[in-house]
Design a protein around this motif. Structure first.
Motif, short mmCIF file in Angstrom:
data_model
loop_
_atom_site.label_atom_id
_atom_site.label_comp_id
_atom_site.label_asym_id
_atom_site.label_seq_id
_atom_site.Cartn_x
_atom_site.Cartn_y
_atom_site.Cartn_z
N PHE A 177 0.77 -1.22 0.00
CA PHE A 177 0.00 0.00 0.00
C PHE A 177 0.81 1.28 0.00
N THR A 178 1.80 1.34 0.86
CA THR A 178 2.59 2.58 0.91
C THR A 178 3.27 2.85 -0.43
N SER A 179 3.54 1.79 -1.15
CA SER A 179 4.17 1.97 -2.46
C SER A 179 3.18 2.54 -3.47
N LYS A 226 0.85 4.46 -2.77
CA LYS A 226 0.77 5.87 -2.40
C LYS A 226 1.93 6.66 -2.99
N ARG A 227 3.10 6.04 -2.92
CA ARG A 227 4.29 6.73 -3.40
C ARG A 227 4.26 6.95 -4.92
N ASP A 269 1.92 8.20 -6.45
CA ASP A 269 1.35 9.54 -6.51
C ASP A 269 0.65 9.82 -7.85
N PHE A 313 -7.40 1.32 1.67
CA PHE A 313 -7.38 2.69 1.15
C PHE A 313 -7.89 3.68 2.19
N TYR A 321 -5.18 3.59 5.34
CA TYR A 321 -3.92 4.29 5.11
C TYR A 321 -4.14 5.71 4.61
N TYR A 371 -5.74 7.03 1.78
CA TYR A 371 -5.39 7.30 0.39
C TYR A 371 -6.10 8.56 -0.07
N THR A 372 -5.36 9.48 -0.68
CA THR A 372 -5.96 10.79 -0.96
C THR A 372 -6.16 11.06 -2.44
N ASN A 373 -5.69 10.19 -3.32
CA ASN A 373 -5.78 10.48 -4.76
C ASN A 373 -6.94 9.70 -5.38
#
Ligand code: MET
Ligand SMILES: [Zn+2]
Length: 779
Positions: free
Chosen positions: A676-678, A680-681, A683, A702, A705, A707-709
């Protein structure tokens, strides 16, 4: 004497005969008898090829054949058939295909079972689905036994391959139980009798060795729920019961794709019950010493099957190196206790190099570096012969020549490409502006409604599209005629999308046979096989291009096409590119430099394309990373390193555009929690994901963690021919909104539509858009 063995062979046939046969059966164009007959011929050909190549009697695999998937076969054979299929009043073979593909007829409508990627390959298996009070019972036809007898009749003694029960159970999902439910403790006692019955029948039929694929032994299996004790207990219970029931059989435990590592304890715990262990020494050569030591220490002597021939790639083996490896095992265990084997089943490499006239004639140098399944069989037998003292010096010399030639060939090495990779700076890996600002700027231009709708890229590759391409390739129509045809198709597809009411339009990818091959063909450093097919799922095959040298993009690859598509509509057209990690993952790539280096070379090529698309006025660009998740190493300890370079690779490919250009990506998989963090990265401004065959709960990540996008979890399954109803999609969308912010949600199918027909696509997409309309009213 060391024995030459194999773990599994492809089933589709040199020219994908099985694919066409099965598809014709689905379409009612061949009968069941013809399906059976055709498959029988394929199996016979494959067994014979292995025998002729010198694979030892008793070590040619059987039950590795499948109409669709071997894990599904196992479920079917042991009666793990979910109730919704049992209820259908249809013949067994129809039931089998219903499990794989779903079933829709009259007013019956049953969904397919979940499909997942097989470890880190591009092969997909059907996830076993059990219930708490699951009963296992033998199917009326026992495939493993039938195939053994079939081969026997041909004078070939095979080694039946079965899903190892522990691996099978750990792979299964169980409906209606909570997270604490323990598959092993619960199902082990229930599954033993049905396996014992199969083993007895195999023994009666004359089998000697049985291969149990316990592939889970290369995973980090021990955790709070599955403690060492529980796993060890399960292994002991199962294999003790097997040994007791059928003492005459010899059991080979097969592991592949990674190292066994500390899980060797579980093998040790059953050392008295088993007769051999297979390990992958291509992916994990470092495990040779420790495993050899361990096996040597077992009180009972067992065989070590050393996987020294790469079952996942197409390069010639350095035979002198392989021989040295095998010799280590021989020195420690004695030659009668060593098998030479491929690293894993040869299912994952194409059939034979012998039909590759194009490569042979146009790239003879590269041809000399290659080895497909049949040639690998010869490598296996040559290695065995060499260590057994037979004279194979001619073969070894020729091999050494090819290996040396490849390592120094100027065809491969381009200084300017290596230089460009060195010159990558951290600034090249970031968008610079945060998503919150970017999206405002993008919306000023795009003006999309809430719950924007889109599709993943491809539209049906109809018969007409395929036939016209064939005509063009055969020179029956001119390039102009072909290009015009593709343009017309594109225009029609765009008009259809407008008619359905989709917001972000795609051009349909009619000019592409395959999302990786298309780009490979436009880059230097690639060659292409004619028949290098490998199975992806069911009858779907892919032909991974072969990346052999440093990568150069000599000119724009997609810009003309996308520019044209944008002239067909007022709505935004997405530029469609395949991402560098996916190109890497779905190609056969070099094994002479780190994968990360190759990935960076690909990223620099795609980055140029992204920039050119933007300059051509394209406002939305999708860079598909369908395969990013499947490249994840199986062992947790190796994952961070992979994710670091894989995400950097994606960023390098995309972070060259203005904040106003909207970057999308698409991923095919469902288990995204662990990366997940990946995600996010990465972007991206929007990500679409394949999620429709799995549980909605997965989306919780989502939320959790933050998730904003933008995100578009697939609203329906495109891998199945059934048409999702409006109500069904609406319900799914409403459920999804429990996890995803309504401002961020995109509405889309879960993958590209190229394998579907327009008759399915049209109603599905109309329903999909209708759902977005409803959501806009509700929210
Ligand atoms: C396997 S992912 C597929 C993505 C591609 N753009 C398509 O729609 O076909
Ligand atoms: Zn996809």
């Amino acid at each position: 004497m060391v024995t030459a063995t194999n773990l599994g062979f492809g089933r589709i046939g040199i020219k994908r005969q099985l694919k066409f046969l099965v598809e014709k059966y689905w379409n009612g164009k061949v009968t069941y008898d013809e399906l059976i007959e055709g498959s029988k011929n394929l199996r016979a050909a494959h067994w014979t090829a292995q025998k002729e190549a010198g694979i030892a009697d008793g070590h040619i695999p059987s039950n590795d054949f499948s109409y669709y998937d071997h894990v599904l076969d196992n479920s079917f054979m042991i009666g793990a058939i979910p109730e919704r299929y049992q209820k259908l009043d249809i013949v067994p073979v129809e039931r089998y295909f219903a499990m794989a593909r779903g079933y829709q007829r009259d007013d019956i409508d049953v969904q397919a079972m979940e499909m997942k990627k097989w470890y880190d390959t591009n092969y997909h298996f059907i996830v076993p689905e059990l219930v708490e009070n699951q009963e296992f019972k033998l199917a009326y036809k026992v495939k493993a036994v039938d195939e053994f007898l079939e081969a026997k009749e041909l004078g070939i003694k095979t080694r039946p391959v079965l899903q190892g029960p522990i691996t099978y159970l750990l792979q299964a999902k169980v409906k209606g139980v909570d997270a604490s439910f323990n598959n092993l403790t619960h199902f082990v006692p229930r599954i033993i009798p049905v396996y014992v019955e199969i083993l007895k029948r195999l023994a009666d039929a004359g089998a000697e060795w049985i291969q149990f694929d316990e592939s889970y032994l290369v995973m980090d299996i021990v955790n709070e729920k599955y403690t060492k004790e529980i796993i060890q207990n399960a292994y002991q219970t199962v294999y003790k019961a097997f040994k007791e029931a059928v003492p005459s059989l010899k059991f080979l435990i097969a592991t592949y794709f990674d190292k066994v590592d500390s899980n060797i304890e579980f093998v040790e715990a059953i050392a008295n019950e088993i007769d051999g262990l297979h390990i992958d020494l291509v992916r994990a050569p470092q495990q040779l010493q420790p495993v050899v030591e361990k096996v040597k220490s077992f009180s009972k002597k067992i065989v070590l099957s050393v996987g020294v021939i790469d079952g996942r790639n197409i390069w010639k083996t350095d035979l002198s190196k392989a021989i040295k490896t095998v010799q280590v095992a021989i020195d420690a265990l004695g030659s009668e206790n060593v098998f030479v084997a491929p690293s894993c089943s040869l299912l994952h490499v194409p059939h034979t190099l012998s039909t590759e006239e194009n490569i042979k004639n146009n790239s003879p140098e590269v041809y000399d570096w290659l080895s497909f399944a049949v040639e690998k069989l010869d490598e296996i037998s040559t290695v065995a012969k060499a260590v057994n003292g037979e004279n194979v010096s001619e073969k070894l010399e020729a091999n050494q020549k090819s290996i040396n030639n490849r390592s120094t060939s100027p065809l491969i090495h381009k200084p300017e490409v290596k230089e460009a990779v060195k010159n990558v700076t951290p600034e090249m890996l970031t968008r610079g502006t945060p998503f919150a600002e970017r999206i405002v700027a993008q919306q000023k231009i795009l003006n999309l409604p809430k719950f924007p709708t889109t599709t993943i890229g491809s539209y049906p590759q109809s018969k007409e599209v395929r036939l016209t391409r064939q005509k063009f390739r055969k020179g029956e129509i001119t390039k102009e005629e072909y290009d015009q045809f593709i343009k017309d198709e594109t225009l029609r597809c765009i008009k259809k999308q407008e008619e359905y009411g989709l917001d972000v339009i795609v051009h349909g990818e009619f000019e592409r046979t395959d999302m990786v091959e298309f780009f490979g063909e436009k880059m230097e450093g690639y060659i292409f096989s004619q028949f290098g097919w490998v199975q992806s799922y069911g009858s779907r095959c892919v032909k991974p291009p072969i990346l052999y040298g440093d990568i150069v993009r000599p000119q724009p690859m997609t810009v003309e096409m996308i520019k044209y598509a944008q002239t067909c509509t007022e709505k935004p057209v997405k530029g469609m590119l395949t991402g560098p990690v996916t190109i890497l993952q779905w190609s056969f790539v070099r094994d002479d430099q780190p994968r990360s280096t190759t990935a960076y070379q690909l990223a620099l090529a795609i980055r140029k394309e992204v920039k050119d698309l933007e300059e051509a006025g394209i406002k939305v660009i999708q860079v598909d990373e369908a395969a990013l998740r499947e490249g994840l190493p199986l062992r947790k300890a190796d994952q961070d390193n992979y994710l670091q370079w894989a995400i950097d690779t994606f960023l390098l490919a995309t972070c060259c555009v203005k904040p106003t250009t909207q970057v999308h990506t698409h991923m095919c998989y469902s288990d995204f929690n662990d990366i997940f963090t990946s995600i996010k990265r990465m972007d991206t401004d929007a990500i679409t994901i394949e999620n429709s065959r799995s549980d909605l709960k997965l989306l919780n990540a989502f939320k959790q963690y933050g998730y904003t996008n933008g995100i578009g979890p697939g609203m329906y399954d495109i891998h199945s021919p059934r048409v999702p109803s409006y109500e069904e999609i609406l319900e799914r969308a409403r459920e999804t909104l429990k996890y995803i912010d309504s401002e961020l949600l995109w509405i889309n199918p879960d993958c590209g539509l190229k394998t579907r027909g327009w008759a399915e696509v049209e109603p599905s997409l109309k329903n999909l858009v209708q759902v977005a309309v409803t959501l806009r009213k509700e929210n």
